[in-house]
Motif scaffolding. Structure first.
Motif, PDB file in Angstrom:
ATOM      1  N   LEU A 292       0.989  -1.149   0.007  1.00  0.00           N
ATOM      2  CA  LEU A 292      -0.113  -0.008   0.085  1.00  0.00           C
ATOM      3  C   LEU A 292       0.737   1.331  -0.217  1.00  0.00           C
ATOM      4  O   LEU A 292       0.573   2.347  -0.860  1.00  0.00           O
ATOM      5  CB  LEU A 292      -0.937   0.034   1.124  1.00  0.00           C
ATOM      6  N   LYS A 293       1.987   1.212   0.803  1.00  0.00           N
ATOM      7  CA  LYS A 293       3.150   2.296   0.950  1.00  0.00           C
ATOM      8  C   LYS A 293       3.676   2.552  -0.518  1.00  0.00           C
ATOM      9  O   LYS A 293       3.772   3.570  -1.065  1.00  0.00           O
ATOM     10  CB  LYS A 293       4.072   2.071   1.934  1.00  0.00           C
ATOM     11  N   LEU A 294       3.641   1.420  -1.173  1.00  0.00           N
ATOM     12  CA  LEU A 294       4.476   1.481  -2.791  1.00  0.00           C
ATOM     13  C   LEU A 294       3.314   2.245  -3.629  1.00  0.00           C
ATOM     14  O   LEU A 294       3.814   2.624  -4.725  1.00  0.00           O
ATOM     15  CB  LEU A 294       4.879   0.217  -3.182  1.00  0.00           C
ATOM     16  N   GLY A 295       2.203   2.128  -3.412  1.00  0.00           N
ATOM     17  CA  GLY A 295       1.086   2.340  -4.205  1.00  0.00           C
ATOM     18  C   GLY A 295       0.328   1.414  -4.817  1.00  0.00           C
ATOM     19  O   GLY A 295      -0.276   1.806  -5.936  1.00  0.00           O
ATOM     20  N   ALA A 296       0.077   0.293  -4.246  1.00  0.00           N
ATOM     21  CA  ALA A 296      -0.876  -0.726  -4.901  1.00  0.00           C
ATOM     22  C   ALA A 296      -2.224  -0.401  -4.710  1.00  0.00           C
ATOM     23  O   ALA A 296      -2.553   0.419  -3.885  1.00  0.00           O
ATOM     24  CB  ALA A 296      -0.445  -2.076  -4.082  1.00  0.00           C
ATOM     25  N   ASP A 297      -2.705  -0.585  -5.822  1.00  0.00           N
ATOM     26  CA  ASP A 297      -4.486   0.076  -5.985  1.00  0.00           C
ATOM     27  C   ASP A 297      -5.293  -1.068  -5.193  1.00  0.00           C
ATOM     28  O   ASP A 297      -5.477  -2.217  -5.306  1.00  0.00           O
ATOM     29  CB  ASP A 297      -4.711  -0.262  -7.440  1.00  0.00           C
ATOM     30  N   PRO A 298      -5.674  -0.490  -3.881  1.00  0.00           N
ATOM     31  CA  PRO A 298      -6.740  -1.264  -3.245  1.00  0.00           C
ATOM     32  C   PRO A 298      -8.240  -1.241  -3.531  1.00  0.00           C
ATOM     33  O   PRO A 298      -9.036  -2.044  -2.954  1.00  0.00           O
ATOM     34  CB  PRO A 298      -6.557  -0.633  -1.834  1.00  0.00           C
ATOM     35  N   THR A 299      -8.478  -0.844  -4.837  1.00  0.00           N
ATOM     36  CA  THR A 299      -9.803  -0.718  -5.140  1.00  0.00           C
ATOM     37  C   THR A 299      -9.947  -1.823  -6.269  1.00  0.00           C
ATOM     38  O   THR A 299     -11.076  -2.043  -6.897  1.00  0.00           O
ATOM     39  CB  THR A 299      -9.995   0.662  -5.738  1.00  0.00           C
ATOM     40  N   LYS A 300      -9.060  -2.558  -6.706  1.00  0.00           N
ATOM     41  CA  LYS A 300      -9.316  -3.572  -7.475  1.00  0.00           C
ATOM     42  C   LYS A 300     -10.124  -4.752  -7.192  1.00  0.00           C
ATOM     43  O   LYS A 300     -10.211  -4.717  -5.994  1.00  0.00           O
ATOM     44  CB  LYS A 300      -7.496  -4.178  -7.873  1.00  0.00           C
ATOM     45  N   ARG A 301     -10.745  -5.380  -8.190  1.00  0.00           N
ATOM     46  CA  ARG A 301     -11.534  -6.538  -7.760  1.00  0.00           C
ATOM     47  C   ARG A 301     -11.097  -7.593  -8.558  1.00  0.00           C
ATOM     48  O   ARG A 301     -10.655  -7.554  -9.747  1.00  0.00           O
ATOM     49  CB  ARG A 301     -13.012  -6.277  -7.917  1.00  0.00           C
ATOM     50  N   ASP A 302     -11.256  -8.959  -8.192  1.00  0.00           N
ATOM     51  CA  ASP A 302     -11.172 -10.014  -8.767  1.00  0.00           C
ATOM     52  C   ASP A 302     -12.044 -10.532  -9.676  1.00  0.00           C
ATOM     53  O   ASP A 302     -12.998  -9.836 -10.098  1.00  0.00           O
ATOM     54  CB  ASP A 302     -10.641 -11.319  -7.946  1.00  0.00           C
ATOM     55  N   ALA A 303     -11.772 -11.671 -10.349  1.00  0.00           N
ATOM     56  CA  ALA A 303     -12.815 -11.994 -11.412  1.00  0.00           C
ATOM     57  C   ALA A 303     -14.466 -12.419 -10.906  1.00  0.00           C
ATOM     58  O   ALA A 303     -15.270 -12.149 -11.584  1.00  0.00           O
ATOM     59  CB  ALA A 303     -12.313 -13.397 -12.120  1.00  0.00           C
ATOM     60  N   LYS A 304     -14.460 -12.542  -9.551  1.00  0.00           N
ATOM     61  CA  LYS A 304     -15.591 -12.738  -8.947  1.00  0.00           C
ATOM     62  C   LYS A 304     -16.300 -11.663  -8.207  1.00  0.00           C
ATOM     63  O   LYS A 304     -17.128 -11.804  -7.324  1.00  0.00           O
ATOM     64  CB  LYS A 304     -16.017 -14.085  -8.077  1.00  0.00           C
ATOM     65  N   ASN A 305     -15.629 -10.310  -8.645  1.00  0.00           N
ATOM     66  CA  ASN A 305     -16.062  -9.148  -8.015  1.00  0.00           C
ATOM     67  C   ASN A 305     -15.984  -9.046  -6.313  1.00  0.00           C
ATOM     68  O   ASN A 305     -16.517  -8.483  -5.813  1.00  0.00           O
ATOM     69  CB  ASN A 305     -17.633  -8.984  -8.238  1.00  0.00           C
ATOM     70  N   ARG A 306     -14.698  -9.752  -6.082  1.00  0.00           N
ATOM     71  CA  ARG A 306     -14.597  -9.721  -4.483  1.00  0.00           C
ATOM     72  C   ARG A 306     -13.342  -8.691  -4.415  1.00  0.00           C
ATOM     73  O   ARG A 306     -12.265  -8.765  -4.920  1.00  0.00           O
ATOM     74  CB  ARG A 306     -13.957 -11.160  -4.003  1.00  0.00           C
ATOM     75  N   SER A 307     -13.693  -8.023  -3.310  1.00  0.00           N
ATOM     76  CA  SER A 307     -12.785  -6.763  -2.980  1.00  0.00           C
ATOM     77  C   SER A 307     -11.424  -7.107  -2.226  1.00  0.00           C
ATOM     78  O   SER A 307     -11.344  -8.124  -1.535  1.00  0.00           O
ATOM     79  CB  SER A 307     -13.585  -5.864  -2.255  1.00  0.00           C
ATOM     80  N   LEU A 308     -10.561  -6.307  -2.007  1.00  0.00           N
ATOM     81  CA  LEU A 308      -9.399  -6.348  -1.083  1.00  0.00           C
ATOM     82  C   LEU A 308      -9.785  -6.876   0.548  1.00  0.00           C
ATOM     83  O   LEU A 308      -9.388  -7.500   1.075  1.00  0.00           O
ATOM     84  CB  LEU A 308      -8.634  -5.144  -0.980  1.00  0.00           C
ATOM     85  N   LEU A 309     -10.685  -6.002   0.863  1.00  0.00           N
ATOM     86  CA  LEU A 309     -11.272  -6.278   2.243  1.00  0.00           C
ATOM     87  C   LEU A 309     -12.011  -7.477   2.509  1.00  0.00           C
ATOM     88  O   LEU A 309     -11.912  -8.269   3.495  1.00  0.00           O
ATOM     89  CB  LEU A 309     -12.174  -5.049   2.580  1.00  0.00           C
TER      90      LEU A 309
END
Length: 517
Positions: free
Chosen positions: A308-325
């Motif tokens: 996250l500090k390096l700038g990874a995108d936390p809003t991405k979702r996987d193929a089944k619409n599952r979030s990072l959280l």
């Protein structure tokens, strides 16, 4: 003078001494004997193959077509017969041990002597090419013995004089002696192929290995970083970091072009030290999962913070619409709270959509449905701006309050209701009480039974619409004596039970020998 010497020898036969393997042979010659003729005479006298040696006089090879007296060979001169190194080695071994005594076992025993090893004797064995197949053998051969006994001179001799050993990779040495830097430095300096570092060998690395790893970099090695994802020591990490010539396209299994294997099980030192390119931070696998998602589901708290500090995108979702959280909530029970808190801390801009999951679920419903109950985790989401999800229904048609009630988490249930969540329906509450009456002993939650009866007193003696049984009847029919006792203590009507369920109770007493109940 030269002419005077020639006159003396003319039309005369004289002897020349030829030394061969410390043995002297007398060979006849005259003024017309050439170098080739002298070789022929010596071959016949000594029984040596003429192709196996050259004649040397004062360090120079005698020319074949010129008379030897014109090359300085006179009576009483000493000429040396120079055999090939292989022939010399063979004869020295035969003279020392005899034909029967030359065995690989004898040479291995000599190597195993360590510092007292006669390296010249071993070199003769190598040059003689006796038992080449046994020399080449990885298991129990001379090479493996030399490595395990740290005999650097024998290792050098084998690699220099036996072509097959020139093809053995650097990392092959690690199979025999995982952590000996002297051996690895010796082999690397002889410019043998680098080969592939196996994952199981990475575990043995220590700070002392930084030196030879640096040498590999200087030879142009591109490190397959996925092989270094174990607990690599700090000095090795420093070498990796300083060179940075990293191959991110190597994974532990499959051709996935990503850093996912590293973030899943790599040590924090490695992950913090390597320079991950921006183009790799949000790379995805076949399921469209990012490295950050993988780190979250593996419970890698420090890795999540670093990405996250390096700038990874936390809003991405996987193929089944599952979030990072969602993936953070899938971590093991020991790490789920820490990794979820780290994600929330590093993702302050999270919106309501980031707290939603597939099929209508939310982070709150997911947290409430986890087993075992994690009160800290649920409270974490109750403190975030997700109150609009208090009444959200997941794929099982359950709200967060319903999940809390079924799992016996009364504290979170009451907190959700207090924040404005809708209480479950009367039918759901009644079914929850029935489930407790029918539950096996190890699944019984007596505090939940007590909460429901005290919160809704009408349930204590309510008759089920389908069977007509009260909670006390249901628990006795099931043999659930813990719940039955609790209901009696809470004031349940007993007489109907004695009449309707006497046979069931009698059967339970005879089967379980629990007469007191």
């Amino acid at each position: 003078s030269y002419s005077f010497c020639t006159l003396l020898i003319k039309n005369m036969i004289f002897n020349v001494t030829v030394t061969y393997f410390e043995t002297n042979f007398n060979v006849e010659a005259n003024e017309t004997t050439t170098g080739q003729g002298l070789k022929q005479e010596f071959s016949e006298t000594s029984g040596t193959d003429i192709d196996k040696f050259d004649l040397l006089f004062e360090g120079q090879v005698l020319k074949d077509n010129i008379p030897v007296i014109q090359q300085g060979v006179l009576p009483d001169c000493v000429v040396e017969a120079d055999a090939t190194p292989k022939e010399r080695a063979r004869l020295r071994l035969i003279n020392t041990f005899g034909t029967e005594g030359i065995t690989p076992e004898r040479m291995r025993a000599e190597i195993e002597k360590g510092e007292s090893c006669d390296n010249d004797l071993v070199l003769d064995f190598i040059l003689s090419e006796f038992f080449r197949i046994r020399i080449w053998s990885h298991e129990g051969g001379m090479y493996s013995t030399a490595i395990t006994t740290r005999n650097l001179q024998v290792i050098r001799d084998l690699i220099v004089h036996v072509p097959d050993y020139k093809a053995i990779s650097v990392f092959h040495c690690l199979h025999f002696l995982p952590t000996n830097t002297d051996v690895l430095n010796t082999v690397i300096d002889l410019d043998v192929p680098i080969g592939e570092l196996a994952p199981n060998l990475c575990v043995t690395l220590t700070d002392d290995d930084a030196g030879w790893i640096k040498k590999l970099f200087l030879r142009g090695w591109k490190i397959p970083l996925a092989r270094f994802i174990y607990c690599v020591p700090p000095k090795v990490v420093a070498v990796i970091s300083s060179f940075g010539d990293v191959d991110y396209n190597v994974s532990l299994s499959g051709p996935e072009p990503n850093i996912i294997p590293i973030v899943r099980i790599g040590s924090d030192d490695v992950i913090n030290a390597i320079r991950i390119p921006d183009c790799k931070l949000n790379t995805t696998d076949s399921s469209n999962m990012t490295p950050l998602m993988h780190a979250a589901c593996m419970g890698r708290t420090n890795t999540c913070k670093h990405l996250l500090k390096l700038g990874a995108d936390p809003t991405k979702r996987d193929a089944k619409n599952r979030s990072l959280l969602y993936w953070a909530l899938c971590a093991l029970k020991e790490t789920v709270y820490e990794v979820t808190a780290a994600v929330l801390e590093g993702f302050p801009s999270a919106t309501e959509s980031d707290f939603s999951g597939p099929n209508g679920s939310t982070c709150l419903t997911l947290a409430c449905s986890r087993k075992p109950v994690n009160q800290q985790l649920i409270s974490l989401f109750l403190r975030t701006p997700t109150t609009s999800f208090l009444d959200a229904v997941d794929e099982f048609r359950y709200t967060a309050a319903m999940h809390c009630l079924r799992s016996g988490n009364i504290e979170s249930y009451e907190e959700i209701i207090k924040l404005g969540g809708k209480p479950p329906s009367d039918s759901f509450l009644w079914e929850t009480l029935k489930l407790q009456c029918n539950a096996y002993r190890r699944f019984v939650k007596l505090h939940l039974v007590e909460f429901l009866v005290l919160k809704y007193p009408e349930f204590l003696n309510r008759q089920d619409p389908k069977s007509g049984h009260t909670p006390l009847m249901l628990s006795c029919i099931k043999g659930n004596l813990l719940v039955a006792e609790k209901l009696v203590l809470l004031g349940a009507d007993v007489p109907p039970i004695a009449k309707i369920c006497m046979s069931k109770i009698a059967r339970s007493i005879s089967n379980t020998n629990q007469g007191t109940h």
